[in-house]
Design an enzyme around this catalytic site. Sequence first.
Site, PDB file in Angstrom:
ATOM      1  N   SER A   1      34.911  68.171  24.888  1.00  0.00           N
ATOM      2  CA  SER A   1      34.464  69.513  24.482  1.00  0.00           C
ATOM      3  C   SER A   1      34.280  70.461  25.656  1.00  0.00           C
ATOM      4  CB  SER A   1      33.139  69.395  23.718  1.00  0.00           C
ATOM      5  OG  SER A   1      32.142  68.886  24.578  1.00  0.00           O
TER       6      SER A   1
ATOM      7  N   GLY B   1      40.526  65.387  24.024  1.00  0.00           N
ATOM      8  CA  GLY B   1      39.359  65.087  23.182  1.00  0.00           C
ATOM      9  C   GLY B   1      38.028  65.219  23.883  1.00  0.00           C
TER      10      GLY B   1
ATOM     11  N   HIS C   1      31.432  57.772  33.409  1.00  0.00           N
ATOM     12  CA  HIS C   1      30.077  57.741  32.843  1.00  0.00           C
ATOM     13  C   HIS C   1      29.601  56.319  32.553  1.00  0.00           C
ATOM     14  CE1 HIS C   1      30.398  62.226  31.382  1.00  0.00           C
ATOM     15  NE2 HIS C   1      30.200  62.115  32.684  1.00  0.00           N
TER      16      HIS C   1
ATOM     17  N   LEU D   1      41.315  68.510  19.009  1.00  0.00           N
ATOM     18  CA  LEU D   1      41.346  68.883  17.597  1.00  0.00           C
ATOM     19  C   LEU D   1      41.196  70.398  17.468  1.00  0.00           C
ATOM     20  CD1 LEU D   1      41.510  67.395  14.902  1.00  0.00           C
ATOM     21  CD2 LEU D   1      39.013  67.285  14.879  1.00  0.00           C
ATOM     22  N   GLU D   2      40.383  70.965  18.343  1.00  0.00           N
ATOM     23  CA  GLU D   2      40.143  72.412  18.321  1.00  0.00           C
ATOM     24  C   GLU D   2      39.897  72.884  19.748  1.00  0.00           C
ATOM     25  OE1 GLU D   2      35.412  72.126  17.221  1.00  0.00           O
ATOM     26  OE2 GLU D   2      36.886  72.191  15.586  1.00  0.00           O
TER      27      GLU D   2
ATOM     28  N   CYS E   1      17.395  39.789  36.205  1.00  0.00           N
ATOM     29  CA  CYS E   1      18.576  40.046  37.037  1.00  0.00           C
ATOM     30  C   CYS E   1      19.013  38.735  37.683  1.00  0.00           C
ATOM     31  CB  CYS E   1      18.251  41.089  38.113  1.00  0.00           C
ATOM     32  SG  CYS E   1      19.604  41.277  39.307  1.00  0.00           S
TER      33      CYS E   1
ATOM     34  N   ALA F   1      44.095  63.405  17.821  1.00  0.00           N
ATOM     35  CA  ALA F   1      44.640  62.685  18.981  1.00  0.00           C
ATOM     36  C   ALA F   1      45.712  61.674  18.578  1.00  0.00           C
ATOM     37  CB  ALA F   1      43.510  61.983  19.733  1.00  0.00           C
TER      38      ALA F   1
HETATM   39  C1  BJW Z   1      39.015  65.268  18.724  1.00  0.00           C
HETATM   40  C2  BJW Z   1      39.044  64.509  17.582  1.00  0.00           C
HETATM   41  C3  BJW Z   1      40.257  63.919  17.287  1.00  0.00           C
HETATM   42  C4  BJW Z   1      37.078  65.247  17.721  1.00  0.00           C
HETATM   43  N1  BJW Z   1      41.307  64.111  18.093  1.00  0.00           N
HETATM   44  N2  BJW Z   1      40.057  65.448  19.513  1.00  0.00           N
HETATM   45  C5  BJW Z   1      23.804  73.567  34.118  1.00  0.00           C
HETATM   46  C6  BJW Z   1      25.108  73.964  34.374  1.00  0.00           C
HETATM   47  C7  BJW Z   1      26.087  73.045  34.735  1.00  0.00           C
HETATM   48  C8  BJW Z   1      25.787  71.708  34.834  1.00  0.00           C
HETATM   49  C9  BJW Z   1      24.500  71.313  34.587  1.00  0.00           C
HETATM   50  C10 BJW Z   1      23.520  72.225  34.234  1.00  0.00           C
HETATM   51  N3  BJW Z   1      22.369  71.548  34.037  1.00  0.00           N
HETATM   52  C11 BJW Z   1      22.592  70.222  34.244  1.00  0.00           C
HETATM   53  C12 BJW Z   1      23.893  70.078  34.582  1.00  0.00           C
HETATM   54  C13 BJW Z   1      24.587  68.799  34.888  1.00  0.00           C
HETATM   55  C14 BJW Z   1      24.765  67.953  33.634  1.00  0.00           C
HETATM   56  C15 BJW Z   1      25.482  68.781  32.571  1.00  0.00           C
HETATM   57  O1  BJW Z   1      26.689  68.915  32.533  1.00  0.00           O
HETATM   58  N4  BJW Z   1      24.739  69.335  31.628  1.00  0.00           N
HETATM   59  C16 BJW Z   1      25.337  70.204  30.607  1.00  0.00           C
HETATM   60  C17 BJW Z   1      25.030  69.659  29.220  1.00  0.00           C
HETATM   61  C18 BJW Z   1      24.864  71.603  30.834  1.00  0.00           C
HETATM   62  N5  BJW Z   1      25.597  66.851  34.054  1.00  0.00           N
HETATM   63  C19 BJW Z   1      25.069  65.762  34.579  1.00  0.00           C
HETATM   64  O2  BJW Z   1      23.858  65.605  34.681  1.00  0.00           O
HETATM   65  C20 BJW Z   1      26.035  64.733  35.125  1.00  0.00           C
HETATM   66  N6  BJW Z   1      25.697  64.435  36.467  1.00  0.00           N
HETATM   67  C21 BJW Z   1      25.775  65.366  37.436  1.00  0.00           C
HETATM   68  O3  BJW Z   1      26.116  66.520  37.214  1.00  0.00           O
HETATM   69  O4  BJW Z   1      25.477  64.876  38.687  1.00  0.00           O
HETATM   70  C22 BJW Z   1      25.467  65.807  39.788  1.00  0.00           C
HETATM   71  C23 BJW Z   1      26.799  66.108  40.374  1.00  0.00           C
HETATM   72  C24 BJW Z   1      26.976  67.239  41.121  1.00  0.00           C
HETATM   73  C25 BJW Z   1      28.191  67.545  41.680  1.00  0.00           C
HETATM   74  C26 BJW Z   1      29.286  66.697  41.524  1.00  0.00           C
HETATM   75  C27 BJW Z   1      29.099  65.566  40.801  1.00  0.00           C
HETATM   76  C28 BJW Z   1      27.873  65.280  40.220  1.00  0.00           C
HETATM   77  C29 BJW Z   1      25.941  63.445  34.320  1.00  0.00           C
HETATM   78  C30 BJW Z   1      26.473  63.602  32.936  1.00  0.00           C
HETATM   79  C31 BJW Z   1      26.219  62.337  32.119  1.00  0.00           C
HETATM   80  C32 BJW Z   1      26.755  62.474  30.709  1.00  0.00           C
HETATM   81  N7  BJW Z   1      26.355  61.371  29.939  1.00  0.00           N
HETATM   82  C33 BJW Z   1      26.741  61.307  28.532  1.00  0.00           C
HETATM   83  C34 BJW Z   1      25.911  60.207  27.807  1.00  0.00           C
HETATM   84  C35 BJW Z   1      26.055  58.844  28.393  1.00  0.00           C
HETATM   85  C36 BJW Z   1      27.183  58.059  27.816  1.00  0.00           C
HETATM   86  C37 BJW Z   1      26.983  57.658  26.375  1.00  0.00           C
HETATM   87  O5  BJW Z   1      25.855  57.482  25.910  1.00  0.00           O
HETATM   88  O6  BJW Z   1      28.007  57.491  25.688  1.00  0.00           O
HETATM   89  O7  BJW Z   1      28.152  61.096  28.421  1.00  0.00           O
HETATM   90  S1  BJW Z   1      26.481  62.832  27.635  1.00  0.00           S
HETATM   91  C38 BJW Z   1      27.866  62.684  26.604  1.00  0.00           C
HETATM   92  O8  BJW Z   1      28.698  63.847  26.824  1.00  0.00           O
HETATM   93  C39 BJW Z   1      28.646  61.455  27.110  1.00  0.00           C
HETATM   94  C40 BJW Z   1      30.049  62.004  27.162  1.00  0.00           C
HETATM   95  O9  BJW Z   1      30.829  61.251  28.070  1.00  0.00           O
HETATM   96  C41 BJW Z   1      29.851  63.439  27.561  1.00  0.00           C
HETATM   97  C42 BJW Z   1      31.013  64.333  27.246  1.00  0.00           C
HETATM   98  O10 BJW Z   1      31.205  64.454  25.865  1.00  0.00           O
HETATM   99  P1  BJW Z   1      32.673  64.577  25.261  1.00  0.00           P
HETATM  100  O11 BJW Z   1      33.422  63.347  25.535  1.00  0.00           O
HETATM  101  O12 BJW Z   1      33.267  65.851  25.685  1.00  0.00           O
HETATM  102  O13 BJW Z   1      32.334  64.566  23.686  1.00  0.00           O
HETATM  103  P2  BJW Z   1      31.937  65.797  22.730  1.00  0.00           P
HETATM  104  O14 BJW Z   1      31.319  65.211  21.507  1.00  0.00           O
HETATM  105  O15 BJW Z   1      31.175  66.823  23.435  1.00  0.00           O
HETATM  106  O16 BJW Z   1      33.346  66.432  22.339  1.00  0.00           O
HETATM  107  C43 BJW Z   1      34.274  65.725  21.546  1.00  0.00           C
HETATM  108  C44 BJW Z   1      35.582  66.523  21.533  1.00  0.00           C
HETATM  109  O17 BJW Z   1      36.538  65.757  20.812  1.00  0.00           O
HETATM  110  C45 BJW Z   1      35.474  67.896  20.829  1.00  0.00           C
HETATM  111  O18 BJW Z   1      36.084  68.873  21.653  1.00  0.00           O
HETATM  112  C46 BJW Z   1      36.265  67.706  19.524  1.00  0.00           C
HETATM  113  O19 BJW Z   1      36.987  68.880  19.147  1.00  0.00           O
HETATM  114  C47 BJW Z   1      37.241  66.625  19.929  1.00  0.00           C
HETATM  115  N8  BJW Z   1      37.680  65.794  18.815  1.00  0.00           N
HETATM  116  N9  BJW Z   1      37.769  64.568  16.968  1.00  0.00           N
HETATM  117  C48 BJW Z   1      41.147  64.925  19.185  1.00  0.00           C
HETATM  118  N10 BJW Z   1      40.387  63.163  16.166  1.00  0.00           N
END
Ligand code: BJW
Length: 237
Positions: A178, A176, A109, A204-205, A136, A221
């Site tokens: 979701s 870690g 990402h 975590l969960e 740029c 973690a």
């Molecule tokens: C702990 C803990 C501790 C807490 N110890 N654990 C409908 C259906 C399916 C897909 C789509 C749809 N409509 C649109 C889409 C596609 C879309 C998507 O998935 N949307 C969904 C929301 C429905 N995806 C995209 O658009 C992606 N691109 C794409 O699909 O291109 C086309 C393609 C097609 C085919 C192949 C390939 C590509 C792009 C996604 C871009 C995501 N960007 C972000 C923001 C930018 C970065 C930033 O600002 O930082 O990235 S969104 C945000 O979520 C960020 C993260 O990387 C991402 C994932 O989040 P993550 O890491 O899982 O965090 P959390 O907060 O959700 O979870 C934290 C976890 O930690 C929890 O489980 C806690 O329990 C745990 N935790 N404390 C251990 N101490």
Amino acid sequence: MQGPIVILTGAGISKESGLDTFRCVDGIWAKVRLEDVATPEGFDRDPDQVHAFYNDRRAQLGDPGVEPNPAHHALAELERRWPAEVLIVTQNIDDLHERAGSRNLIHMHGELLKARCASCGQTVEWHGALGVTDRCASCGRVGAMRPDIVWFGEMPLEMERIYRALETCALFIAIGTSGHVYPAAGFVQSVQSIGKAHTVELNLEPSEGASRFDETIYGPATAAVPAYVSRLLARGG
Ligand code: BJW
């Protein structure tokens, strides 16, 4: 089991380093709308707001206490000692895996410490604030520099390399994350459709896709990851 390992990490691995997750009750999406700061349309509407959001998060990487935690260090040690390839595919845009010593790493990402010209595509390291008046260095255009981050609707980076690694790994570990955001949320199914690798969730969960994993381990973690890595190295390293 001494084959290649793929490790998918998400925001949860950096939580105990002081960086917010997205979907927890006090997470990033509780404070800002993802449509405003994590979509190309949001950037077109209000680039200053998007730059401010990422400038704050980039600056936060230098805060005291924002350091790699024992989970990041354990994964770096695994890469050093495991007899086959260990590839970390992180969704995180922080640099904590690198600072812990991980070298075989894909930021699917993007990265906070890089900027990209939306006009010519050139990517450069960027450590300070980024804004609409920046030029740029490659094509000379002013106003086209953006954070090198993959927003919703954009293609994540290095997908071919990631899917090749998923096809050949013997162990897939998700830490870690979701399981809400695709394509990363679908990696466990991709691995299982090929049918070779053992799959493990450390969180975590339970995540959205928890039932798909062969093995699940729950806890913070900083405790769960070092313990799991120690067991792996004792068994197979
Ligand atoms: C702990 C803990 C501790 C807490 N110890 N654990 C409908 C259906 C399916 C897909 C789509 C749809 N409509 C649109 C889409 C596609 C879309 C998507 O998935 N949307 C969904 C929301 C429905 N995806 C995209 O658009 C992606 N691109 C794409 O699909 O291109 C086309 C393609 C097609 C085919 C192949 C390939 C590509 C792009 C996604 C871009 C995501 N960007 C972000 C923001 C930018 C970065 C930033 O600002 O930082 O990235 S969104 C945000 O979520 C960020 C993260 O990387 C991402 C994932 O989040 P993550 O890491 O899982 O965090 P959390 O907060 O959700 O979870 C934290 C976890 O930690 C929890 O489980 C806690 O329990 C745990 N935790 N404390 C251990 N101490």
